[in-house]
Design a protein around this motif. Structure first.
Motif, PDB file in Angstrom:
ATOM      1  N   ARG A 130      -6.653  -1.990   3.459  1.00  0.00           N
ATOM      2  CA  ARG A 130      -5.752  -1.047   2.811  1.00  0.00           C
ATOM      3  C   ARG A 130      -5.956  -1.046   1.290  1.00  0.00           C
ATOM      4  O   ARG A 130      -5.990   0.005   0.653  1.00  0.00           O
ATOM      5  CB  ARG A 130      -4.307  -1.392   3.154  1.00  0.00           C
ATOM      6  CG  ARG A 130      -3.305  -0.288   2.863  1.00  0.00           C
ATOM      7  CD  ARG A 130      -1.875  -0.740   3.109  1.00  0.00           C
ATOM      8  NE  ARG A 130      -1.687  -1.399   4.378  1.00  0.00           N
ATOM      9  CZ  ARG A 130      -1.479  -0.760   5.535  1.00  0.00           C
ATOM     10  NH1 ARG A 130      -1.444   0.557   5.548  1.00  0.00           N
ATOM     11  NH2 ARG A 130      -1.306  -1.442   6.656  1.00  0.00           N
ATOM     12  N   LEU A 131      -6.095  -2.227   0.699  1.00  0.00           N
ATOM     13  CA  LEU A 131      -6.229  -2.290  -0.758  1.00  0.00           C
ATOM     14  C   LEU A 131      -7.606  -1.803  -1.212  1.00  0.00           C
ATOM     15  O   LEU A 131      -7.732  -1.113  -2.230  1.00  0.00           O
ATOM     16  CB  LEU A 131      -5.969  -3.704  -1.271  1.00  0.00           C
ATOM     17  CG  LEU A 131      -5.579  -3.768  -2.755  1.00  0.00           C
ATOM     18  CD1 LEU A 131      -4.670  -4.953  -3.033  1.00  0.00           C
ATOM     19  CD2 LEU A 131      -6.800  -3.829  -3.659  1.00  0.00           C
ATOM     20  N   VAL A 149      -3.636  -4.303  -9.843  1.00  0.00           N
ATOM     21  CA  VAL A 149      -2.608  -4.079  -8.835  1.00  0.00           C
ATOM     22  C   VAL A 149      -1.245  -4.351  -9.457  1.00  0.00           C
ATOM     23  O   VAL A 149      -1.022  -5.415 -10.054  1.00  0.00           O
ATOM     24  CB  VAL A 149      -2.815  -5.012  -7.619  1.00  0.00           C
ATOM     25  CG1 VAL A 149      -1.781  -4.723  -6.541  1.00  0.00           C
ATOM     26  CG2 VAL A 149      -4.228  -4.858  -7.068  1.00  0.00           C
ATOM     27  N   ALA A 180      -7.561   1.913  -1.200  1.00  0.00           N
ATOM     28  CA  ALA A 180      -6.806   2.411  -2.349  1.00  0.00           C
ATOM     29  C   ALA A 180      -7.603   2.264  -3.639  1.00  0.00           C
ATOM     30  O   ALA A 180      -7.594   3.164  -4.494  1.00  0.00           O
ATOM     31  CB  ALA A 180      -5.481   1.665  -2.455  1.00  0.00           C
ATOM     32  N   VAL A 214      -2.208   0.857  -7.542  1.00  0.00           N
ATOM     33  CA  VAL A 214      -3.574   0.352  -7.645  1.00  0.00           C
ATOM     34  C   VAL A 214      -4.354   1.267  -8.582  1.00  0.00           C
ATOM     35  O   VAL A 214      -4.330   2.495  -8.428  1.00  0.00           O
ATOM     36  CB  VAL A 214      -4.272   0.322  -6.266  1.00  0.00           C
ATOM     37  CG1 VAL A 214      -5.703  -0.190  -6.401  1.00  0.00           C
ATOM     38  CG2 VAL A 214      -3.487  -0.537  -5.280  1.00  0.00           C
ATOM     39  N   ARG A 231       1.796   1.548   2.687  1.00  0.00           N
ATOM     40  CA  ARG A 231       1.803   0.708   3.876  1.00  0.00           C
ATOM     41  C   ARG A 231       2.377   1.469   5.055  1.00  0.00           C
ATOM     42  O   ARG A 231       3.196   2.356   4.874  1.00  0.00           O
ATOM     43  CB  ARG A 231       2.638  -0.555   3.634  1.00  0.00           C
ATOM     44  CG  ARG A 231       2.092  -1.407   2.475  1.00  0.00           C
ATOM     45  CD  ARG A 231       2.711  -2.772   2.494  1.00  0.00           C
ATOM     46  NE  ARG A 231       2.120  -3.569   3.549  1.00  0.00           N
ATOM     47  CZ  ARG A 231       2.696  -4.660   4.062  1.00  0.00           C
ATOM     48  NH1 ARG A 231       3.854  -5.047   3.633  1.00  0.00           N
ATOM     49  NH2 ARG A 231       2.116  -5.349   5.023  1.00  0.00           N
ATOM     50  N   TYR A 259       0.050   2.266  -3.295  1.00  0.00           N
ATOM     51  CA  TYR A 259      -0.390   1.386  -2.206  1.00  0.00           C
ATOM     52  C   TYR A 259       0.496   1.683  -1.008  1.00  0.00           C
ATOM     53  O   TYR A 259       1.632   1.211  -0.932  1.00  0.00           O
ATOM     54  CB  TYR A 259      -0.264  -0.071  -2.650  1.00  0.00           C
ATOM     55  CG  TYR A 259      -0.763  -1.067  -1.614  1.00  0.00           C
ATOM     56  CD1 TYR A 259      -2.120  -1.335  -1.486  1.00  0.00           C
ATOM     57  CD2 TYR A 259       0.130  -1.744  -0.790  1.00  0.00           C
ATOM     58  CE1 TYR A 259      -2.582  -2.254  -0.556  1.00  0.00           C
ATOM     59  CE2 TYR A 259      -0.323  -2.675   0.135  1.00  0.00           C
ATOM     60  CZ  TYR A 259      -1.674  -2.912   0.264  1.00  0.00           C
ATOM     61  OH  TYR A 259      -2.132  -3.822   1.186  1.00  0.00           O
TER      62      TYR A 259
END
Length: 327
Positions: A308-309, A226, A312, A206, A327, A325
């Motif tokens: 989450r995104l 992305v 980031a 990202v 997870r 990114y």
């Protein structure tokens, strides 16, 4: 439904608080009964506009017979208020993003699951007709291998005009503590979760560039890129400084898809496709989950990945680096 669910709006901090309060009044299965706000003047004004009671005592409200709450507070207090509401057994409908951090989002989800509370996050464009139509095109393989997608959403809320010295978006939306972030964290959530829907949530990298056209404290112009392990690129654009049409572009090895809400036009190449009507909106979905005792699995999963995104992207913009990114 014999007895409507009793709903309280928690704060008129967010500009959509009135919209969700109106939904609570108009939905046949719900009844708006109260407003709480830590800003007394703002809360009383909101309560008066809907003809319901205002209270400054959140604990007392959560101890009452209210069935559910609409969370439209500043983002920074989402975790504290939602965990408290969940432990009080109150169902939760909330404005995005779910929380400022992934850890807080996971804590909220755990609290709702542990207490049998039905959680739904407002991700309305997942229910829009063009989204359904685009998913069908992608599933059909008409575009071949998807290589690039771009989703742009912006308005001019930060720009002074028509006698408004600052623009119609309240200054509190540029408070770094309460809002967490500017255009990307607020309006950009919609392009984020749509990009994740079209390209997948399992991104690799990202990067982000934020700028402030109006100079009001946080970004009002944002681009996030992305990168995916399969070499696909997603571009997410959000802004408070230009009233552009909402736009989706998806490119593949065999074709191109475009959508614009200017005329509600969806095309694959030169062929215009029909756009169906919207399906049930997130508030209606929330009510159904409460009534049926079901969990909003996809909504919750997408809300977590959205958080989450966004986290980031904010890190990438702050550090001026490409970030993983995770997870």
């Amino acid at each position: 439904m014999p007895n409507p669910l009793k709903i309280a709006t928690l704060s008129f901090w967010h500009v959509h608080a009135g919209d969700y309060s109106r939904q609570a009044q108009e939905h046949p299965g719900t009844e708006l009964v109260a407003v709480w706000d830590d800003d007394e003047a703002r809360g009383k004004a909101g309560a008066e506009s809907f003809g319901v009671e205002y209270t400054s005592d959140l604990d007392a409200l959560l101890a009452s017979d209210v069935d559910g709450v609409v969370i439209t507070t500043g983002t920074d207090v989402h975790r504290d208020i939602m965990v408290k509401a969940a432990r009080a057994g109150k169902h939760i409908f909330t404005e995005k993003v779910l929380a400022p951090t992934v850890a807080e989002a996971e804590e909220i989800i755990a609290a709702t699951d542990d207490n049998g509370v039905k959680l739904t996050v407002s991700l309305p464009r997942l229910a829009h007709g063009y989204t359904q139509a685009i998913r069908e095109v992608l599933d059909s393989g008409r575009l071949g291998q998807v290589t690039y997608a771009r989703v742009r959403l912006s308005h001019d809320g930060a720009i002074a005009r028509d006698g408004n010295a600052e623009g119609w978006l309240p200054q509190r939306f540029f408070d770094e503590r309460a809002a967490i972030g500017g255009a990307l964290t607020d309006l950009g959530c919609h392009p984020v979760y749509l990009t994740q829907l079209f390209l997948g949530a399992e991104a690799e990298t990202v990067s982000a560039t934020y700028r402030s056209i109006a100079g009001r404290g946080l970004e009002d112009n944002a681009v996030v890129v992305v990168g995916y392990p399969n070499q696909t690129i997603g571009v997410i654009e959000a802004g408070f400084a230009s009233p552009n049409p909402f736009t989706i572009e998806i490119f593949g090895t065999d074709g191109t898809l475009t959508y614009s809400d200017a005329g509600n036009v969806l095309k694959v190449g030169d062929e215009e496709l029909p756009v169906p009507g919207h399906s049930l909106d997130p508030f209606g979905q929330w009510v159904e989950h409460i009534v049926n005792g079901t969990r909003a699995d996809e909504n919750i999963s997408r809300a977590l990945e959205l958080t989450r995104l966004v986290v980031a992207a904010n890190e990438a913009a702050t550090t001026n680096q490409v970030v993983a990114y995770n997870r």
